[in-house]
Design an enzyme around this catalytic site. Structure first.
Site, PDB file in Angstrom:
ATOM      1  N   VAL A   2       0.880  -1.169  -0.003  1.00 16.40           N
ATOM      2  CA  VAL A   2       0.133   0.017  -0.131  1.00 16.40           C
ATOM      3  C   VAL A   2       0.744   1.500  -0.064  1.00 16.40           C
ATOM      4  O   VAL A   2       0.624   2.421  -0.690  1.00 16.40           O
ATOM      5  CB  VAL A   2      -0.910  -0.009   1.101  1.00 16.40           C
ATOM      6  N   LYS A  60      15.331  -3.334   2.127  1.00 13.86           N
ATOM      7  CA  LYS A  60      14.320  -2.741   1.209  1.00 13.86           C
ATOM      8  C   LYS A  60      14.636  -1.600   0.670  1.00 13.86           C
ATOM      9  O   LYS A  60      14.325  -1.399  -0.656  1.00 13.86           O
ATOM     10  CB  LYS A  60      13.039  -2.892   1.992  1.00 13.86           C
ATOM     11  N   THR A  63      -5.293  -0.997   7.193  1.00 16.68           N
ATOM     12  CA  THR A  63      -6.638  -1.516   7.614  1.00 16.68           C
ATOM     13  C   THR A  63      -6.841  -1.597   9.019  1.00 16.68           C
ATOM     14  O   THR A  63      -5.979  -2.532   9.416  1.00 16.68           O
ATOM     15  CB  THR A  63      -7.060  -2.587   6.863  1.00 16.68           C
ATOM     16  N   ARG A 121      -6.905  -3.102  -5.361  1.00  9.80           N
ATOM     17  CA  ARG A 121      -6.794  -4.499  -5.628  1.00  9.80           C
ATOM     18  C   ARG A 121      -5.452  -4.788  -5.967  1.00  9.80           C
ATOM     19  O   ARG A 121      -5.143  -4.205  -7.232  1.00  9.80           O
ATOM     20  CB  ARG A 121      -7.700  -5.017  -6.637  1.00  9.80           C
ATOM     21  N   LYS A 165     -14.354   0.503   5.323  1.00 12.39           N
ATOM     22  CA  LYS A 165     -13.218  -0.302   4.762  1.00 12.39           C
ATOM     23  C   LYS A 165     -13.424  -1.816   5.214  1.00 12.39           C
ATOM     24  O   LYS A 165     -13.646  -2.615   4.108  1.00 12.39           O
ATOM     25  CB  LYS A 165     -11.899  -0.034   5.375  1.00 12.39           C
ATOM     26  N   PHE A 175     -17.813  -9.371  -8.728  1.00 12.14           N
ATOM     27  CA  PHE A 175     -17.665 -10.169  -7.804  1.00 12.14           C
ATOM     28  C   PHE A 175     -18.556 -11.228  -7.528  1.00 12.14           C
ATOM     29  O   PHE A 175     -19.167 -11.560  -6.473  1.00 12.14           O
ATOM     30  CB  PHE A 175     -17.388  -9.457  -6.252  1.00 12.14           C
ATOM     31  N   ALA A 212     -17.824 -17.649  -9.433  1.00 18.88           N
ATOM     32  CA  ALA A 212     -17.803 -18.682  -8.453  1.00 18.88           C
ATOM     33  C   ALA A 212     -16.047 -19.284  -8.678  1.00 18.88           C
ATOM     34  O   ALA A 212     -15.721 -19.237  -9.907  1.00 18.88           O
ATOM     35  CB  ALA A 212     -18.818 -19.840  -8.789  1.00 18.88           C
ATOM     36  N   CYS A 223      -6.045  -9.660   2.057  1.00 18.47           N
ATOM     37  CA  CYS A 223      -7.184  -8.727   2.783  1.00 18.47           C
ATOM     38  C   CYS A 223      -8.420  -9.480   3.209  1.00 18.47           C
ATOM     39  O   CYS A 223      -8.742  -9.397   4.307  1.00 18.47           O
ATOM     40  CB  CYS A 223      -7.531  -7.596   1.646  1.00 18.47           C
ATOM     41  N   LYS A 278      -4.636 -14.854  -6.649  1.00 21.28           N
ATOM     42  CA  LYS A 278      -5.355 -14.305  -8.077  1.00 21.28           C
ATOM     43  C   LYS A 278      -4.284 -13.896  -9.244  1.00 21.28           C
ATOM     44  O   LYS A 278      -3.087 -13.986  -8.770  1.00 21.28           O
ATOM     45  CB  LYS A 278      -6.340 -12.846  -7.841  1.00 21.28           C
TER      46      LYS A 278
END
Ligand code: UGA
Length: 439
Positions: free
Chosen positions: A11, A35, A122, A154, A207, A252, A255, A263, A324
């Site tokens: 984020v 990093k 979050t 996303r 959220k 969304f 299936a 998240c 995903k």
């Protein structure tokens, strides 16, 4: 404006690069020195389409920089964003706020002049108030406001989501901070992106409510898919028919093997815990969490059944490992349940994922990794598609058939058509669709 972002994770990096691209002067700060060195050398630690180029452009234009030295980067900032992790706390599922609170303490030790502290992590309802108290206690003299500004990015589409959001939510308790937030999001504000100003608690809850609702939508259609399988209906058409109702919407409602990622799983559990501890149980979300966990565990059974009930001495090709497409993120991916269950049933696993194999190798044992989908399929007794990467959508089916020992395909993302696959000689199994349907 001068912006400091605490946390150069997913984020923080995306927000930092996008705010710099809006013209602000941004420093992303992280405690992880390796990093920061790597970012300074131009290496982006996560896979997110477009991010490397956006970072490079803004570093070159001197609007974006990285630092391990929080104190040196923050004093003159107009806004300091907290974008640190809030993982599930081990044992009870509440969000672990230790990183947020230690960021608040650090901020307290260095801010000068009026500063808006923006929470993008979050966090459960009430965290903004707690952050305000921590800073106020340490620095009774300081001029600051604490704002909640949740992110709705996303993975895999984060830059587009940041630059063309459906809405910007700002939880704020005073007018001065509203002006700073308007200025920060000026390009979007001018574009007439809806900007919702509300109080902090409401913003924090928006959220969780949004993520829990999306997780519910997915779980709902997954259960309808199970019913479709029993009654000969087609879940894609059910979802299409439902989705045309503007009150429901088509998104969304795909299936699949159950939701995963960094998240939905943690946010749904955190909402359940917050609701329980506030005497307002979120029973629908409780059911969603349970059904989704069970679903991921049950998916391997479909492969076992498709392969005739036993996987002993069989090789199963696995296409897609990440939760995903367009990300290398393996967190709570359905593959983490499916692969070990297939192995426990006796299968040897040969897997391919376009970018997730390095992450997967740290989490899955005894998997042979292939260089491409066809290598994974060679001699396999069955294939399971777990993630709908584009490169799996147009496989050469004749080649697939020729390569496999038995042409059994379990498509957990419904990327092929049952009738076409049947006509081409594939023993095809998908989610919530009859094996032979009129298309
Ligand atoms: C999600 C939300 O979509 C973002 O709005 C939010 O900002 C983000 O969480 C966050 O809280 O940071 P993300 O986890 O990146 O984003 O990915 P999604 O595209 O929402 O997918 C989550 C999971 O649901 C995936 O496993 C995906 O395969 C699954 N899914 C999604 C389905 O099974 N069916 C669908 O129709 C949609």
């Amino acid at each position: 404006m001068r912006v400091t972002i605490i946390g150069a994770g997913y984020v923080g990096l995306v927000s930092g690069a996008c705010f710099a691209d809006f013209g602000h002067e941004v420093v992303c700060v992280d405690k992880d020195a390796a990093k920061i060195r790597s970012l300074e050398a131009g290496n982006i630690p996560i896979f997110e389409p477009g991010l490397a180029a956006l970072v490079a452009e803004n570093v070159k234009a001197r609007r974006l920089s990285f630092s391990g030295d929080f104190a040196a980067s923050t004093p003159n900032a107009d806004a300091v964003f907290i974008a640190v992790g809030t993982p599930s706390r081990r044992g009870d599922g509440f969000a672990d706020l230790s990183y947020v609170y230690s960021a608040a303490e650090e901020i307290a030790s260095v801010i000068e002049g009026y500063t808006v502290i923006v929470n993008k992590s979050t966090v459960p309802v009430g965290t903004g108030a707690e952050v305000e108290q921590i800073i106020r206690k340490a620095r009774p003299d300081a001029g600051f406001s604490v704002v909640s500004n949740p992110e709705f990015l996303r993975e895999g589409a984060a830059i587009a989501d940041f630059k063309h959001p459906d809405r910007i939510i700002v939880g704020v308790e005073d007018d001065r901070a509203i002006q700073v937030m308007r200025e920060l999001y000026r390009p979007l504000y001018l574009n007439e992106t809806p900007m919702v100003f509300t109080n902090r608690a409401t913003s924090e809850l928006i959220k969780y409510a949004a993520n829990a609702f999306l997780a519910t939508k997915i779980t709902f259609i997954n259960e309808i898919a199970d019913l479709c399988e029993q009654v000969g209906a087609n879940v894609q058409e059910v979802a299409g028919g439902m989705g045309l109702d503007g009150r429901i919407g088509a998104k969304f409602l795909h299936a699949g093997p159950g939701y995963g990622g960094s998240c939905f799983p943690k946010d749904t559990i955190a909402l359940v815990r917050t609701a329980q501890s506030n005497n307002a149980p979120a029973r629908i979300v409780e059911a969603v969490v349970e059904i989704n966990d069970e679903r991921k565990k049950k998916m391997a059974g479909r492969v076992i059944a498709a392969c005739g009930g036993s996987l002993a001495n069989k090789t199963i090709a696995v296409l897609g490992l990440t939760f995903k497409p367009n990300t290398d993120d393996m967190r709570d991916s359905p593959s983490l349940d499916i692969v070990p269950a297939l192995q426990a049933a006796g299968a040897a696993i040969r897997a391919y994922d376009p970018v997730g194999m390095k992450e997967a190798a740290a989490l899955l044992d005894d998997v042979e990794y292939a260089e491409g989908p066809y290598q994974a399929l060679k001699g396999a007794d069955g294939v399971v598609i777990i993630t709908e990467w584009d490169e799996f959508r147009a496989l050469d089916i004749d080649r697939v058939k020729a390569l496999m020992k038995a042409p059994v395909m379990v498509d957990l993302r419904n990327i092929y058509r049952p009738r076409e696959m049947a006509e081409r000689g594939i023993d095809y199994h998908s989610i919530g669709r009859p094996r032979e349907i009129f298309e």
